[in-house]
Design an enzyme around this catalytic site. Sequence first.
Site, mmCIF file in Angstrom:
data_model
loop_
_atom_site.group_PDB
_atom_site.id
_atom_site.type_symbol
_atom_site.label_atom_id
_atom_site.label_comp_id
_atom_site.label_asym_id
_atom_site.label_seq_id
_atom_site.Cartn_x
_atom_site.Cartn_y
_atom_site.Cartn_z
ATOM 1 N N HIS A 114 0.864 -1.171 0.000
ATOM 2 C CA HIS A 114 0.000 0.000 0.000
ATOM 3 C C HIS A 114 0.900 1.220 0.000
ATOM 4 O O HIS A 114 1.727 1.394 0.891
ATOM 5 C CB HIS A 114 -0.902 0.011 1.240
ATOM 6 N N CYS A 115 0.783 2.036 -1.017
ATOM 7 C CA CYS A 115 1.675 3.184 -1.147
ATOM 8 C C CYS A 115 0.942 4.461 -0.776
ATOM 9 O O CYS A 115 0.036 4.877 -1.497
ATOM 10 C CB CYS A 115 2.194 3.277 -2.582
ATOM 11 N N PRO A 116 1.281 5.107 0.332
ATOM 12 C CA PRO A 116 0.599 6.359 0.684
ATOM 13 C C PRO A 116 0.929 7.486 -0.286
ATOM 14 O O PRO A 116 0.137 8.408 -0.444
ATOM 15 C CB PRO A 116 1.112 6.675 2.089
ATOM 16 N N GLY A 130 -1.507 7.114 -2.745
ATOM 17 C CA GLY A 130 -2.833 7.071 -2.141
ATOM 18 C C GLY A 130 -3.658 5.874 -2.547
ATOM 19 O O GLY A 130 -4.869 5.954 -2.663
ATOM 20 N N ASN A 131 -3.014 4.744 -2.768
ATOM 21 C CA ASN A 131 -3.751 3.565 -3.214
ATOM 22 C C ASN A 131 -2.894 2.337 -2.967
ATOM 23 O O ASN A 131 -1.692 2.441 -2.736
ATOM 24 C CB ASN A 131 -4.056 3.698 -4.719
#
Lengths: 399, 159
Positions: free
Chosen positions: A167-169, A172-173
């Site tokens: 999950h890559c902040p 944002g997804n």
Amino acid sequence: MSAVMMTRKVRKWEKLPGKNTFCCDGRVMMARQKGVFYLTLFLIVGTCSLFFAFECPYLAIHLSPAIPVFAILLFFFVMAMLLRTSFSDPGVLPRALPEEATFIEMEIEATNGNVPAGQRPPPRIRNVQINGQIVKLKYCYTCKIFRPPRASHCSICDNCVDRFDHHCPWVGNCVGKRNYRYFYLFTLSLSLLTIYIFTFNIVHVVMRSVNSGFVKTLQDTPGTVLEVLVCFFTLWSVVGLTGFHTYLISLNQTTNEDIKGSWSGKNRVQNPYSHKNIINNCCEVLCGPAYPSVLDRRGLMRDDLSVPTSAAEPATNSNPVPQTTKTTAPLIPNEHTPDDAKPSMADAAIAHAEKRSPSPREDKLPTLPKSSPTPTKVPPLASPETDAEASIIAKDKAL
Amino acid sequence: MSTEFHNLQELRHSVSVATKVFIQRDYSQGTTCRFQTKFPSELDSRIERTLLEDTVKTLNSYYAEAEKMGGQSYMEGCLACATAYLIFLCMETRYEKMLKKISGYIQEQNEKIYAPRGLLLTDPIERGMRVIEVSVFEDRGSSGSSHSSSVSSGGISQR
């Protein structure tokens, strides 16, 4: 058949469980926390604007007009890849409808037999053989399915994602099967853009300083300092991340598998998905078919305000039982998702490039009542273990 | 298809709620989409083995073709990358074309083979490509006989 129905047509995305945000009537799908994504946008757009405003006029005249043109093309490609990564469905697996969930429960009970009262039932694991290797499929208590191989549950988005990477902040997804190539191209093109801007900043400063002197140059183009700072820090993280993902792609591994050490040397299981050939692996990941979304966000369905008089209809666009449950399976109330408590994963995650978000399980750790890792009994199989938690238990036993 | 559904819906007064049998994914060859051709025992009395197996094998071949890693998929991938994937806004991908074909095939199979036997296949894409859901409708008797059976069972339960 006549049924008195006060049907209110809604789009399916409005009834989807999970913690996603939807925009543009279901066309856009993102995680809930978007703050860091806005920061990413701001940094990219801001730095490029400064570049176009301060450096490009000078470089276009004194060097070549191709420089800003190429910069614009690269900028648009970076933005396209970023938006594609952020807005698309990463490969979310829909939760099991009640009949399917019941069917799976019955299968599990048939496999496990009668568990004496007071004893914890064995972990819900299904063994499959993939290309000659035994792989364990874990049961997801939230989604009520046995996760397909390479799928994992993201606790931030509260979805199972196929070929879950991380999950890559920053985007944002989640990054999964459907948007991994866009994510990779985003990091690659952003590396190129950063190097490009950094290089031409230096060239610009040098060229201008020869004529006007260093201090006056900085006074004329104050944006340069800011750009160089941003590019310098971005360079190390993004280029490192691109290199890391290039390595993963060549081996056909995901970040999640790399962190868990699923295919690392000390387990006897080799990666069953790798083609053993770097070119084939790269082609599969980057040039493979574009998988469609199985979520059908924009499909229409009847809202459950209506009371259908008939039995469950097989109509393709109806979902009479909205899945609002976000809790664990009611049949076994003291079980939680087996791979929730993994403190060692966080340490391994921090050791990797800082841009990658920590293990998705971390988010859930503080909120759960901390029980011991659920599979306290390692299933009596001779098959080599691929689960990290099984190896943790093995370590505990060894101590 | 709509006429068949209409017939099934009309007759549903006398059928009980459908039970569902799920044909699971077959992961023996990796993560490509493939369903098990093992015949579920619950359908033994409803349909011949070969018919269901043929349907599943045909579906498997369609999915294999959709996910095939060959010259055409590479060309599509490279062309799309060169246009920053904007071309997908106007062009249908090969996979999407195959999915339409699969959907048409399932519809045709339902009409010809499964509906007459009181079964219904659901397109796997509506179940997240996890299972092929086979809905089994109870035998359609006349409404009289089913009423009597429900009355008699009600009578038995009262005792």
